[in-house]
Scaffold this motif. Structure first.
Motif, PDB file in Angstrom:
ATOM      1  N   TYR A  17       0.895  -1.272  -0.093  1.00 39.29           N
ATOM      2  CA  TYR A  17      -0.043   0.049  -0.019  1.00 39.29           C
ATOM      3  C   TYR A  17       0.791   1.213  -0.110  1.00 39.29           C
ATOM      4  O   TYR A  17       0.444   2.240  -0.794  1.00 39.29           O
ATOM      5  CB  TYR A  17      -0.850   0.052   1.224  1.00 39.29           C
ATOM      6  N   LYS A  18       2.143   1.205   0.562  1.00 40.30           N
ATOM      7  CA  LYS A  18       2.879   2.423   0.767  1.00 40.30           C
ATOM      8  C   LYS A  18       3.505   2.609  -0.770  1.00 40.30           C
ATOM      9  O   LYS A  18       3.470   3.858  -1.038  1.00 40.30           O
ATOM     10  CB  LYS A  18       4.121   2.024   1.535  1.00 40.30           C
ATOM     11  N   ALA A  19       3.600   1.518  -1.395  1.00 35.96           N
ATOM     12  CA  ALA A  19       4.452   1.713  -2.881  1.00 35.96           C
ATOM     13  C   ALA A  19       3.152   2.453  -3.797  1.00 35.96           C
ATOM     14  O   ALA A  19       3.572   2.935  -4.688  1.00 35.96           O
ATOM     15  CB  ALA A  19       4.854   0.307  -3.171  1.00 35.96           C
ATOM     16  N   LYS A  20       2.172   2.086  -3.344  1.00 37.81           N
ATOM     17  CA  LYS A  20       1.088   2.653  -4.296  1.00 37.81           C
ATOM     18  C   LYS A  20       0.574   4.263  -3.610  1.00 37.81           C
ATOM     19  O   LYS A  20      -0.285   4.906  -4.380  1.00 37.81           O
ATOM     20  CB  LYS A  20      -0.268   1.743  -4.302  1.00 37.81           C
ATOM     21  N   GLY A  21       0.891   4.419  -2.504  1.00 37.56           N
ATOM     22  CA  GLY A  21       0.603   5.682  -1.779  1.00 37.56           C
ATOM     23  C   GLY A  21      -0.779   5.810  -1.417  1.00 37.56           C
ATOM     24  O   GLY A  21      -1.503   6.851  -1.099  1.00 37.56           O
ATOM     25  N   ASP A  22      -1.108   4.769  -0.897  1.00 36.62           N
ATOM     26  CA  ASP A  22      -2.584   4.267  -0.363  1.00 36.62           C
ATOM     27  C   ASP A  22      -2.609   4.452   0.909  1.00 36.62           C
ATOM     28  O   ASP A  22      -2.296   3.550   1.841  1.00 36.62           O
ATOM     29  CB  ASP A  22      -3.142   3.088  -1.194  1.00 36.62           C
ATOM     30  N   PHE A  23      -2.855   5.692   1.480  1.00 35.19           N
ATOM     31  CA  PHE A  23      -2.920   5.900   3.007  1.00 35.19           C
ATOM     32  C   PHE A  23      -4.064   4.959   3.807  1.00 35.19           C
ATOM     33  O   PHE A  23      -3.453   4.356   4.783  1.00 35.19           O
ATOM     34  CB  PHE A  23      -3.088   7.385   3.446  1.00 35.19           C
ATOM     35  N   VAL A  24      -5.113   4.915   3.079  1.00 32.20           N
ATOM     36  CA  VAL A  24      -6.207   4.127   3.942  1.00 32.20           C
ATOM     37  C   VAL A  24      -5.667   2.546   3.852  1.00 32.20           C
ATOM     38  O   VAL A  24      -6.021   2.004   5.112  1.00 32.20           O
ATOM     39  CB  VAL A  24      -7.450   4.319   3.211  1.00 32.20           C
ATOM     40  N   GLY A  25      -5.082   2.087   2.937  1.00 34.98           N
ATOM     41  CA  GLY A  25      -4.697   0.451   2.713  1.00 34.98           C
ATOM     42  C   GLY A  25      -3.474   0.445   3.914  1.00 34.98           C
ATOM     43  O   GLY A  25      -3.505  -0.563   4.803  1.00 34.98           O
ATOM     44  N   MET A  26      -2.682   1.318   4.135  1.00 31.06           N
ATOM     45  CA  MET A  26      -1.470   1.403   5.015  1.00 31.06           C
ATOM     46  C   MET A  26      -1.977   1.276   6.415  1.00 31.06           C
ATOM     47  O   MET A  26      -1.645   0.867   7.159  1.00 31.06           O
ATOM     48  CB  MET A  26      -0.687   2.640   4.757  1.00 31.06           C
ATOM     49  N   ASP A  27      -3.057   2.282   6.608  1.00 29.86           N
ATOM     50  CA  ASP A  27      -3.543   2.491   7.839  1.00 29.86           C
ATOM     51  C   ASP A  27      -4.207   1.318   8.443  1.00 29.86           C
ATOM     52  O   ASP A  27      -4.470   0.861   9.568  1.00 29.86           O
ATOM     53  CB  ASP A  27      -4.399   3.835   7.976  1.00 29.86           C
ATOM     54  N   MET A  28      -5.133   0.556   7.236  1.00 29.19           N
ATOM     55  CA  MET A  28      -5.650  -0.612   7.948  1.00 29.19           C
ATOM     56  C   MET A  28      -4.780  -1.791   8.028  1.00 29.19           C
ATOM     57  O   MET A  28      -5.072  -2.407   9.209  1.00 29.19           O
ATOM     58  CB  MET A  28      -6.690  -1.253   6.682  1.00 29.19           C
ATOM     59  N   ALA A  29      -3.624  -1.831   7.510  1.00 29.47           N
ATOM     60  CA  ALA A  29      -2.609  -2.919   7.584  1.00 29.47           C
ATOM     61  C   ALA A  29      -2.029  -2.604   9.065  1.00 29.47           C
ATOM     62  O   ALA A  29      -1.835  -3.545   9.675  1.00 29.47           O
ATOM     63  CB  ALA A  29      -1.478  -2.973   6.666  1.00 29.47           C
ATOM     64  N   ARG A  30      -1.794  -1.198   9.263  1.00 29.82           N
ATOM     65  CA  ARG A  30      -1.106  -0.783  10.614  1.00 29.82           C
ATOM     66  C   ARG A  30      -2.175  -1.414  11.656  1.00 29.82           C
ATOM     67  O   ARG A  30      -1.767  -1.798  12.707  1.00 29.82           O
ATOM     68  CB  ARG A  30      -1.008   0.690  10.742  1.00 29.82           C
ATOM     69  N   LYS A  31      -3.338  -1.280  11.487  1.00 30.33           N
ATOM     70  CA  LYS A  31      -4.343  -1.470  12.558  1.00 30.33           C
ATOM     71  C   LYS A  31      -4.261  -2.983  12.789  1.00 30.33           C
ATOM     72  O   LYS A  31      -4.493  -3.437  13.985  1.00 30.33           O
ATOM     73  CB  LYS A  31      -5.913  -1.003  12.154  1.00 30.33           C
ATOM     74  N   LYS A  80       7.020  -0.678  13.490  1.00 33.26           N
ATOM     75  CA  LYS A  80       7.878  -0.094  12.229  1.00 33.26           C
ATOM     76  C   LYS A  80       6.952   0.467  11.309  1.00 33.26           C
ATOM     77  O   LYS A  80       7.008   1.455  10.677  1.00 33.26           O
ATOM     78  CB  LYS A  80       8.483  -1.482  11.506  1.00 33.26           C
ATOM     79  N   ALA A  81       5.461  -0.118  11.340  1.00 35.37           N
ATOM     80  CA  ALA A  81       4.564   0.486  10.467  1.00 35.37           C
ATOM     81  C   ALA A  81       4.187   1.975  11.114  1.00 35.37           C
ATOM     82  O   ALA A  81       4.049   3.043  10.295  1.00 35.37           O
ATOM     83  CB  ALA A  81       3.255  -0.043  10.275  1.00 35.37           C
ATOM     84  N   ARG A  82       3.816   2.227  12.398  1.00 38.00           N
ATOM     85  CA  ARG A  82       3.490   3.425  12.919  1.00 38.00           C
ATOM     86  C   ARG A  82       4.426   4.470  12.870  1.00 38.00           C
ATOM     87  O   ARG A  82       3.908   5.804  13.204  1.00 38.00           O
ATOM     88  CB  ARG A  82       2.815   3.048  14.230  1.00 38.00           C
ATOM     89  N   GLU A  83       5.877   4.128  12.704  1.00 39.53           N
ATOM     90  CA  GLU A  83       6.819   5.025  12.975  1.00 39.53           C
ATOM     91  C   GLU A  83       7.364   5.313  11.390  1.00 39.53           C
ATOM     92  O   GLU A  83       8.194   6.220  11.185  1.00 39.53           O
ATOM     93  CB  GLU A  83       7.902   4.830  13.985  1.00 39.53           C
ATOM     94  N   ASP A  84       6.827   4.718  10.349  1.00 41.84           N
ATOM     95  CA  ASP A  84       7.194   4.723   8.776  1.00 41.84           C
ATOM     96  C   ASP A  84       7.034   6.443   8.619  1.00 41.84           C
ATOM     97  O   ASP A  84       5.989   6.833   8.727  1.00 41.84           O
ATOM     98  CB  ASP A  84       6.455   3.987   8.178  1.00 41.84           C
ATOM     99  N   ALA A  85       8.031   6.889   7.843  1.00 41.92           N
ATOM    100  CA  ALA A  85       8.027   8.358   7.635  1.00 41.92           C
ATOM    101  C   ALA A  85       6.928   8.651   6.421  1.00 41.92           C
ATOM    102  O   ALA A  85       6.206   9.604   6.588  1.00 41.92           O
ATOM    103  CB  ALA A  85       9.336   8.767   7.034  1.00 41.92           C
ATOM    104  N   VAL A  86       6.758   7.888   5.816  1.00 45.58           N
ATOM    105  CA  VAL A  86       6.110   8.078   4.608  1.00 45.58           C
ATOM    106  C   VAL A  86       4.631   7.820   5.202  1.00 45.58           C
ATOM    107  O   VAL A  86       3.652   8.631   5.032  1.00 45.58           O
ATOM    108  CB  VAL A  86       5.959   7.071   3.218  1.00 45.58           C
TER     109      VAL A  86
END
Length: 99
Positions: A17-31, A80-86
């Protein structure tokens, strides 16, 4: 170990999701990483998964080493996910736009 495979799989989704710039996907994976950690900790502390018994009486804690180790796998990936700069940059932008 199943927890390690699971945490790694969810973290790979986070990176995809990060590679796609998809914040919602990143946030769901983090959750999901966070939920994996909290659930594993719950079962490490309480084999039945219940903190309270009848009458809201707190049940005694125990420590299941295998479940504590599972929690540690999820915790490391969650951190790692919650502290990721992107992720942090996209989260800030998302909050500015959507509140």
């Amino acid at each position: 170990m199943t927890a390690r495979k699971s945490a790694n799989a969810v973290y790979r989704l986070f990176l995809a999701y990060k590679a796609k710039g998809d914040f919602v996907g990143m946030d769901m994976a983090r959750k999901f990483l966070q939920m994996g950690y909290t659930r594993a900790r719950r079962y490490a502390n309480h084999p039945s998964g219940r903190k309270y018994g009848p009458g809201r009486k707190r049940l005694p804690r125990s420590e299941d080493a295998a479940k504590a180790q599972a929690a540690a796998f999820f915790h490391a990936k969650w951190k790692k996910a919650r502290e990721d700069a992107v992720y942090l940059r996209l989260r800030k932008r998302h909050r500015e736009v959507y509140g």
